[in-house]
Design a protein around this motif. Structure first.
Motif, PDB file in Angstrom:
ATOM      1  N   THR A 120      45.890  49.206  29.242  1.00  0.00           N
ATOM      2  CA  THR A 120      46.330  48.676  30.536  1.00  0.00           C
ATOM      3  C   THR A 120      47.772  49.100  30.747  1.00  0.00           C
ATOM      4  OG1 THR A 120      46.387  46.706  31.949  1.00  0.00           O
ATOM      5  CG2 THR A 120      47.165  46.410  29.690  1.00  0.00           C
TER       6      THR A 120
ATOM      7  N   ASN B 197      46.831  35.071  42.608  1.00  0.00           N
ATOM      8  CA  ASN B 197      46.964  36.489  42.925  1.00  0.00           C
ATOM      9  C   ASN B 197      47.906  36.593  44.121  1.00  0.00           C
ATOM     10  OD1 ASN B 197      46.456  39.026  44.334  1.00  0.00           O
ATOM     11  ND2 ASN B 197      44.842  39.321  42.822  1.00  0.00           N
TER      12      ASN B 197
ATOM     13  N   ALA C  76      37.447  27.575  39.907  1.00  0.00           N
ATOM     14  CA  ALA C  76      36.056  27.545  39.463  1.00  0.00           C
ATOM     15  C   ALA C  76      35.336  26.366  40.088  1.00  0.00           C
ATOM     16  CB  ALA C  76      36.003  27.470  37.943  1.00  0.00           C
TER      17      ALA C  76
HETATM   18  N1  ACO Z   1      44.203  47.441  33.186  1.00  0.00           N
HETATM   19  C1  ACO Z   1      43.757  48.635  33.601  1.00  0.00           C
HETATM   20  N2  ACO Z   1      42.550  48.809  34.186  1.00  0.00           N
HETATM   21  C2  ACO Z   1      41.781  47.712  34.361  1.00  0.00           C
HETATM   22  C3  ACO Z   1      42.199  46.426  33.958  1.00  0.00           C
HETATM   23  C4  ACO Z   1      43.465  46.311  33.354  1.00  0.00           C
HETATM   24  N3  ACO Z   1      43.961  45.141  32.933  1.00  0.00           N
HETATM   25  N4  ACO Z   1      41.226  45.541  34.284  1.00  0.00           N
HETATM   26  C5  ACO Z   1      40.240  46.238  34.863  1.00  0.00           C
HETATM   27  N5  ACO Z   1      40.570  47.542  34.898  1.00  0.00           N
HETATM   28  C6  ACO Z   1      39.792  48.665  35.443  1.00  0.00           C
HETATM   29  C7  ACO Z   1      38.305  48.380  35.446  1.00  0.00           C
HETATM   30  O1  ACO Z   1      37.732  48.719  34.210  1.00  0.00           O
HETATM   31  C8  ACO Z   1      37.835  49.243  36.581  1.00  0.00           C
HETATM   32  O2  ACO Z   1      37.718  50.556  36.100  1.00  0.00           O
HETATM   33  P1  ACO Z   1      36.481  51.502  36.594  1.00  0.00           P
HETATM   34  O3  ACO Z   1      36.683  51.642  38.080  1.00  0.00           O
HETATM   35  O4  ACO Z   1      36.709  52.745  35.827  1.00  0.00           O
HETATM   36  O5  ACO Z   1      35.254  50.742  36.229  1.00  0.00           O
HETATM   37  C9  ACO Z   1      38.992  49.234  37.566  1.00  0.00           C
HETATM   38  O6  ACO Z   1      40.152  48.833  36.815  1.00  0.00           O
HETATM   39  C10 ACO Z   1      38.786  48.270  38.702  1.00  0.00           C
HETATM   40  O7  ACO Z   1      38.423  46.992  38.152  1.00  0.00           O
HETATM   41  P2  ACO Z   1      38.154  45.757  39.049  1.00  0.00           P
HETATM   42  O8  ACO Z   1      37.790  44.565  38.208  1.00  0.00           O
HETATM   43  O9  ACO Z   1      37.192  46.161  40.121  1.00  0.00           O
HETATM   44  O10 ACO Z   1      39.610  45.547  39.633  1.00  0.00           O
HETATM   45  P3  ACO Z   1      40.069  44.793  40.931  1.00  0.00           P
HETATM   46  O11 ACO Z   1      40.741  45.767  41.805  1.00  0.00           O
HETATM   47  O12 ACO Z   1      38.999  43.919  41.498  1.00  0.00           O
HETATM   48  O13 ACO Z   1      41.196  43.838  40.353  1.00  0.00           O
HETATM   49  C11 ACO Z   1      41.557  41.542  39.682  1.00  0.00           C
HETATM   50  C12 ACO Z   1      40.867  42.885  39.360  1.00  0.00           C
HETATM   51  C13 ACO Z   1      43.066  41.747  39.608  1.00  0.00           C
HETATM   52  C14 ACO Z   1      41.119  40.531  38.631  1.00  0.00           C
HETATM   53  C15 ACO Z   1      41.174  41.096  41.105  1.00  0.00           C
HETATM   54  O14 ACO Z   1      39.782  41.192  41.278  1.00  0.00           O
HETATM   55  C16 ACO Z   1      41.600  39.693  41.392  1.00  0.00           C
HETATM   56  O15 ACO Z   1      42.775  39.371  41.394  1.00  0.00           O
HETATM   57  N6  ACO Z   1      40.642  38.785  41.707  1.00  0.00           N
HETATM   58  C17 ACO Z   1      40.928  37.388  41.997  1.00  0.00           C
HETATM   59  C18 ACO Z   1      41.135  36.657  40.724  1.00  0.00           C
HETATM   60  C19 ACO Z   1      41.436  35.199  40.987  1.00  0.00           C
HETATM   61  O16 ACO Z   1      42.107  34.859  41.915  1.00  0.00           O
HETATM   62  N7  ACO Z   1      40.923  34.358  40.128  1.00  0.00           N
HETATM   63  C20 ACO Z   1      41.135  32.960  40.288  1.00  0.00           C
HETATM   64  C21 ACO Z   1      40.768  32.335  39.014  1.00  0.00           C
HETATM   65  S1  ACO Z   1      41.188  30.678  39.128  1.00  0.00           S
HETATM   66  C22 ACO Z   1      40.206  29.766  38.154  1.00  0.00           C
HETATM   67  O17 ACO Z   1      39.610  28.877  38.642  1.00  0.00           O
HETATM   68  C23 ACO Z   1      40.050  30.013  36.666  1.00  0.00           C
END
Ligand code: ACO
Length: 336
Positions: A33, A261, A320
């Motif tokens: 990452t 986020n 969640a």
């Molecule tokens: N570093 C580098 N690359 C990564 C990482 C990382 N840490 N994590 C995932 N990737 C890669 C993936 O493998 C994927 O690669 P691929 O295209 O080759 O398969 C690519 O990055 C895109 O991954 P996505 O999961 O699709 O990434 P996304 O752009 O959706 O971002 C994130 C992920 C930041 C988690 C986003 O979806 C987000 O913020 N979502 C909301 C999360 C949130 O608000 N959660 C609340 C939780 S609260 C609770 O109740 C617990």
């Protein structure tokens, strides 16, 4: 919405954080990452994590002491404790019972935990409001505390980057001046999309019967799904909460959102038409501290001088369940 009989006063707010800082660069030792990937997608640069024996009860205890000190209320005067956590160290005893014992509260008051993930503080405040309005309890301690770092899957780079540990606490009392500090409050859930964020508590069936396939351990999240759902509903929801309270967005001084986020926070900010100085964000330093995130953001922003007391704020959270909720509150002088 509850029509208040006895109004509620927010008397004190406190927080507590573990000392250990884990930066995005530190995480590169665990998986592939980069600081750039994490920061641009989430707004997070670092997070705090517990170390050794420290857990959510310790953090919650410290936050509670700080909130009680601000409220100038002795623990013996508390007549209900509600703890909200998405990552409790044990299922029982409840965190709230542990806090009762740690605070040395000898009276047999009720103490219980609620599971509403990152909306926990808003759910807790809503429950406290109903109890105070009915006259059933007078002084209530709400503790929101999480040690997510023990429950994330540290091999899953898409979720473990997001979370941090911390605690916040709020003391609320029956208001003696007729002013209600909760101008509006609302909580919601939709269990049909519960599989967007899951944390299984697993065991084994009785050895005399057929066994089942255990679920994977650690927090599991469909990040894209959560993002799409929350970005769609939350800005509109917060705007409606304000309108249904008979207010206009510009009449409220601050937006203090759950820190999950930065892009979701910005979507709510845009909808309300707020400038940056009206929006509290500390996600850069603490990540997503789940239930703790709203009271932590409130108390820390007052401490840093970003939020001035004698003001109003709209709080909003989601997590969640899926659960979500919002509250418009008065922030009186001296509460944190
Ligand atoms: N570093 C580098 N690359 C990564 C990482 C990382 N840490 N994590 C995932 N990737 C890669 C993936 O493998 C994927 O690669 P691929 O295209 O080759 O398969 C690519 O990055 C895109 O991954 P996505 O999961 O699709 O990434 P996304 O752009 O959706 O971002 C994130 C992920 C930041 C988690 C986003 O979806 C987000 O913020 N979502 C909301 C999360 C949130 O608000 N959660 C609340 C939780 S609260 C609770 O109740 C617990």
């Amino acid at each position: 919405m509850v029509k208040s009989l006895i109004p509620l006063r927010i008397a004190g707010v406190g927080y507590s954080l573990p000392e250990t800082v884990i930066t995005n660069d530190d995480l590169t030792k665990l998986y592939d990452t980069s600081d750039e990937w994490i920061y641009t997608r989430t707004g997070i640069k670092e997070r705090r994590v517990v170390s050794g024996e420290q857990n959510a009860i310790d953090l919650g205890f410290e936050a509670s002491k700080n909130a009680l000190a601000k409220a100038k209320i002795d623990p013996s005067e508390i007549d209900l404790i509600i703890a909200a956590s998405s990552a409790p160290p044990d299922l029982y005893p409840a965190i709230a019972c542990h806090i009762q014992a740690r605070l040395g509260i000898k009276t047999q008051i009720p103490a219980f935990d609620i599971t509403a993930a990152c909306t926990g503080l808003i759910y807790g405040l809503s429950i406290a409001k109903a109890y105070i309005a009915s006259g059933m309890y007078k002084n209530i301690l709400i503790v929101a505390t999480d040690n997510n770092s023990r429950l994330v899957n540290w091999e899953d780079r898409s979720t473990s980057i997001l979370f941090g540990d911390g605690a916040g606490a709020m003391v609320v009392t029956a208001s003696d001046d007729g002013v209600d500090d909760v101008i509006a409050i609302d909580i919601k859930s939709d269990g049909h999309i519960g599989d967007l964020i899951e944390l299984s508590f697993d065991g084994k069936n009785c050895p005399l019967v057929e066994q089942y396939e255990p679920k994977p351990t650690g927090i599991r999240m469909n990040g894209k799904g959560v993002y799409a759902f929350v970005a769609k509903i939350l800005p509109h929801y917060v705007e409606n909460l304000i309108t249904s309270a008979g207010m206009k967005a510009e009449e409220i001084d601050y937006l203090i959102p759950h820190q999950a986020n930065i892009r979701i926070i910005q979507a709510v900010q845009e909808r309300l038409g707020y400038s940056d100085d009206k929006v509290v964000t500390n996600i850069k330093y603490y990540g997503n501290t789940s239930a703790a995130s709203i009271p932590l953001a409130l108390a820390e922003s007052v401490e840093k001088g970003k939020v001035k007391l004698g003001s109003t704020a709209v709080l909003c959270g989601f997590g969640a369940g899926m659960t979500w909720g919002g509250a418009i509150v008065r922030l009186r002088e001296g509460i944190c």
